[in-house]
Design a protein around this motif. Sequence first.
Motif, PDB file in Angstrom:
ATOM      1  N   ARG A 106       0.844  -1.215   0.000  1.00 29.00           N
ATOM      2  CA  ARG A 106       0.000   0.000   0.000  1.00 29.00           C
ATOM      3  C   ARG A 106       0.862   1.241   0.000  1.00 29.00           C
ATOM      4  O   ARG A 106       0.599   2.206  -0.727  1.00 29.00           O
ATOM      5  N   PHE A 107       1.911   1.197   0.820  1.00 28.18           N
ATOM      6  CA  PHE A 107       2.799   2.356   0.916  1.00 28.18           C
ATOM      7  C   PHE A 107       3.506   2.610  -0.425  1.00 28.18           C
ATOM      8  O   PHE A 107       3.535   3.728  -0.935  1.00 28.18           O
ATOM      9  N   LEU A 108       4.042   1.541  -1.026  1.00 28.69           N
ATOM     10  CA  LEU A 108       4.811   1.719  -2.268  1.00 28.69           C
ATOM     11  C   LEU A 108       3.902   2.130  -3.437  1.00 28.69           C
ATOM     12  O   LEU A 108       4.279   2.970  -4.251  1.00 28.69           O
ATOM     13  N   TYR A 109       2.690   1.543  -3.500  1.00 25.79           N
ATOM     14  CA  TYR A 109       1.762   1.954  -4.575  1.00 25.79           C
ATOM     15  C   TYR A 109       1.413   3.433  -4.406  1.00 25.79           C
ATOM     16  O   TYR A 109       1.324   4.185  -5.376  1.00 25.79           O
ATOM     17  N   GLY A 110       1.220   3.850  -3.142  1.00 26.93           N
ATOM     18  CA  GLY A 110       0.908   5.254  -2.869  1.00 26.93           C
ATOM     19  C   GLY A 110       2.053   6.152  -3.347  1.00 26.93           C
ATOM     20  O   GLY A 110       1.829   7.170  -4.006  1.00 26.93           O
ATOM     21  N   CYS A 111       3.295   5.762  -3.025  1.00 27.66           N
ATOM     22  CA  CYS A 111       4.467   6.561  -3.439  1.00 27.66           C
ATOM     23  C   CYS A 111       4.537   6.611  -4.964  1.00 27.66           C
ATOM     24  O   CYS A 111       4.824   7.656  -5.548  1.00 27.66           O
ATOM     25  N   HIS A 112       4.265   5.472  -5.626  1.00 21.76           N
ATOM     26  CA  HIS A 112       4.361   5.422  -7.086  1.00 21.76           C
ATOM     27  C   HIS A 112       3.354   6.392  -7.709  1.00 21.76           C
ATOM     28  O   HIS A 112       3.681   7.163  -8.608  1.00 21.76           O
ATOM     29  N   ARG A 113       2.111   6.345  -7.179  1.00 25.80           N
ATOM     30  CA  ARG A 113       1.073   7.236  -7.713  1.00 25.80           C
ATOM     31  C   ARG A 113       1.476   8.700  -7.547  1.00 25.80           C
ATOM     32  O   ARG A 113       1.316   9.513  -8.427  1.00 25.80           O
ATOM     33  N   ARG A 114       2.059   8.998  -6.390  1.00 22.09           N
ATOM     34  CA  ARG A 114       2.329  10.395  -6.069  1.00 22.09           C
ATOM     35  C   ARG A 114       3.626  10.916  -6.717  1.00 22.09           C
ATOM     36  O   ARG A 114       3.682  12.029  -7.197  1.00 22.09           O
ATOM     37  N   TYR A 115       4.670  10.067  -6.714  1.00 24.26           N
ATOM     38  CA  TYR A 115       5.990  10.582  -7.125  1.00 24.26           C
ATOM     39  C   TYR A 115       6.474  10.039  -8.467  1.00 24.26           C
ATOM     40  O   TYR A 115       7.512  10.460  -8.956  1.00 24.26           O
ATOM     41  N   GLY A 116       5.781   9.039  -9.026  1.00 24.89           N
ATOM     42  CA  GLY A 116       6.193   8.544 -10.344  1.00 24.89           C
ATOM     43  C   GLY A 116       7.140   7.360 -10.283  1.00 24.89           C
ATOM     44  O   GLY A 116       7.229   6.665  -9.259  1.00 24.89           O
ATOM     45  N   ASP A 117       7.872   7.148 -11.393  1.00 31.95           N
ATOM     46  CA  ASP A 117       8.628   5.900 -11.579  1.00 31.95           C
ATOM     47  C   ASP A 117       9.925   5.808 -10.773  1.00 31.95           C
ATOM     48  O   ASP A 117      10.610   4.784 -10.813  1.00 31.95           O
ATOM     49  N   ARG A 118      10.308   6.907 -10.120  1.00 27.02           N
ATOM     50  CA  ARG A 118      11.515   6.865  -9.259  1.00 27.02           C
ATOM     51  C   ARG A 118      11.176   7.635  -7.999  1.00 27.02           C
ATOM     52  O   ARG A 118      10.755   8.792  -8.093  1.00 27.02           O
ATOM     53  N   PHE A 119      11.318   7.006  -6.854  1.00 29.09           N
ATOM     54  CA  PHE A 119      11.046   7.750  -5.617  1.00 29.09           C
ATOM     55  C   PHE A 119      11.963   7.253  -4.498  1.00 29.09           C
ATOM     56  O   PHE A 119      12.513   6.146  -4.570  1.00 29.09           O
ATOM     57  N   THR A 120      12.135   8.113  -3.502  1.00 30.70           N
ATOM     58  CA  THR A 120      13.095   7.825  -2.425  1.00 30.70           C
ATOM     59  C   THR A 120      12.354   7.575  -1.111  1.00 30.70           C
ATOM     60  O   THR A 120      11.447   8.324  -0.758  1.00 30.70           O
ATOM     61  N   VAL A 121      12.757   6.530  -0.422  1.00 31.79           N
ATOM     62  CA  VAL A 121      12.180   6.199   0.882  1.00 31.79           C
ATOM     63  C   VAL A 121      13.349   6.070   1.854  1.00 31.79           C
ATOM     64  O   VAL A 121      14.408   5.557   1.484  1.00 31.79           O
ATOM     65  N   ARG A 122      13.183   6.539   3.086  1.00 31.98           N
ATOM     66  CA  ARG A 122      14.285   6.447   4.059  1.00 31.98           C
ATOM     67  C   ARG A 122      13.876   5.539   5.200  1.00 31.98           C
ATOM     68  O   ARG A 122      12.846   5.750   5.830  1.00 31.98           O
ATOM     69  N   VAL A 123      14.689   4.519   5.471  1.00 32.47           N
ATOM     70  CA  VAL A 123      14.368   3.548   6.510  1.00 32.47           C
ATOM     71  C   VAL A 123      15.618   3.333   7.373  1.00 32.47           C
ATOM     72  O   VAL A 123      16.657   2.947   6.850  1.00 32.47           O
ATOM     73  N   PRO A 124      15.509   3.595   8.705  1.00 29.43           N
ATOM     74  CA  PRO A 124      16.680   3.396   9.554  1.00 29.43           C
ATOM     75  C   PRO A 124      17.175   1.951   9.436  1.00 29.43           C
ATOM     76  O   PRO A 124      16.373   1.017   9.366  1.00 29.43           O
ATOM     77  N   GLY A 125      18.451   1.744   9.381  1.00 24.11           N
ATOM     78  CA  GLY A 125      19.005   0.386   9.243  1.00 24.11           C
ATOM     79  C   GLY A 125      19.273   0.057   7.778  1.00 24.11           C
ATOM     80  O   GLY A 125      20.232  -0.626   7.463  1.00 24.11           O
TER      81      GLY A 125
END
Length: 439
Positions: free
Chosen positions: A26-45
């Motif tokens: 759900r999170f990744l589909y949401g990012c794809h819809r909003r930011y397009g074919d390349r997007f950045t996510v930050r995850v500790p670790g």
Amino acid sequence: MVSTLPPGPPLPALAQAGLVWLMPLRFLYGCHRRYGDRFTVRVPGFGTMVYLVDPDDIRTVLRADPAIFHAGEANMPIAEIVGSRSVLVADGEQHRRSRGMMLPAFHGDSVRKQVAHMVDITAEDVAHWPVGEHFPLLPRTQAITLEIILRTVIGVHDEDRLAALREALPPLVEIGSPLELLPPPRLLRNVGLWRRREQNKARAHALLLAEIARCRRDPTLAQRTDALAMMVRTSDDEQPMDDGELVDQLVTLLLAGHETTAAALAWTFERLTRNPALLERTAQAAANSDDGWLDAVCKESLRSRPVIWQIGRKLTEPVELAGYRLPTGTLVVPAINLVHHYGRYYPEPAEFRPQRFLDKRVDTSVWLPFGGGIRRCLGATFAQTEMRTVLREVLRRVELAPTAEPAEPVRVRHVTLVPHQGAMVTVRRHLAVDRIATA
Ligand code: HEM
């Protein structure tokens, strides 16, 4: 040129980590819809993750210099489970050497020799499936794929030794929470969750070491066809694998090959039972050993429900990609699930349509269930043969009822995506079968 990253959600890193772990799709589909074919996510670790959905970008990454695009380093979080010498967490020369020594066991010719075992194991399990009851298939496909690993990869056929391994090995590759991927501080090794994990590990490793010792002194070693025997026989520049490395590779094959194939099979039945006409056609294909259709069903199942939803490569130096300059340490992540559901490449992507793959070569830049490049799944041929064989043997032996229930949602289990209710099915009746030739 200064480093630049694609856009991404402005949430705190901890919130992004929670979303990636709890509801990745759900999170990744949401990012794809909003930011397009390349997007950045930050995850500790894990650090900065740049997700890629464009097949051209993905092709570039999978064909790029593996000295710059490190897959082993990207997989490092599972080193605590698979061991530091596992092929999965190796890069460079170490990876080339280990993969080269493991590959012969997973070539088409070697895999074909295991089909008869796959048939027998499926038949033994299916014989006990209840009639007229609604039950989850995932535990059954897990039992089948575990048994296939024990007999064809580790080469065990003795009932007492099989029973001990069946009990000891699955907990070794259980990943209940991200905490379990962290190496425990020395003091904590003796408490709670970590203590249990250490005890399980010691027991499972002792059993695997005993199997390796038995294999080394087996007078029939030269005739054995299991992966362990083949790895023991193969040496690279006079550098055979020692016992510690063999244990790491066996645990790797268990982690990479057991839950993945079990989940893929469970999804295949979940999809088929919701499409009565396809279920009927696939049952006929099973009865007639129409492998072309069975293969297309498995490929479409891996397309529509890829059990591994993403793969990673960690940059060892800055890289220019699609107009961005990604800094050293960035984790570049081809988003398998998003590509597989892109309407541009798969019209009506939510539909389950094996015809997409019938009599066609797959386009490996948009069909990525096994990753790609020099790190493509080492067990891909084995897994596809196993899926086709188990699917055929199940449908030859039982008549499954179609269902009008809604599709089962996706749930994260270990490193795989599984059907939320475990792929509930009902067997209408057991069928009489003639043994068919397998080779
Ligand atoms: C449907 C079942 C399976 C799926 C979906 C699957 C998927 C994958 C994926 C996505 C990767 C990472 C590829 C990359 O980074 O480009 C991988 C790697 C790997 N898989 Fe599989 N896999 C399956 C079954 C198996 C089986 C049955 C085995 C062996 C018994 C196996 C052994 C491995 C190994 C050893 C690697 C690491 C390869 C390397 O790093 O060089 N997998 N698999």
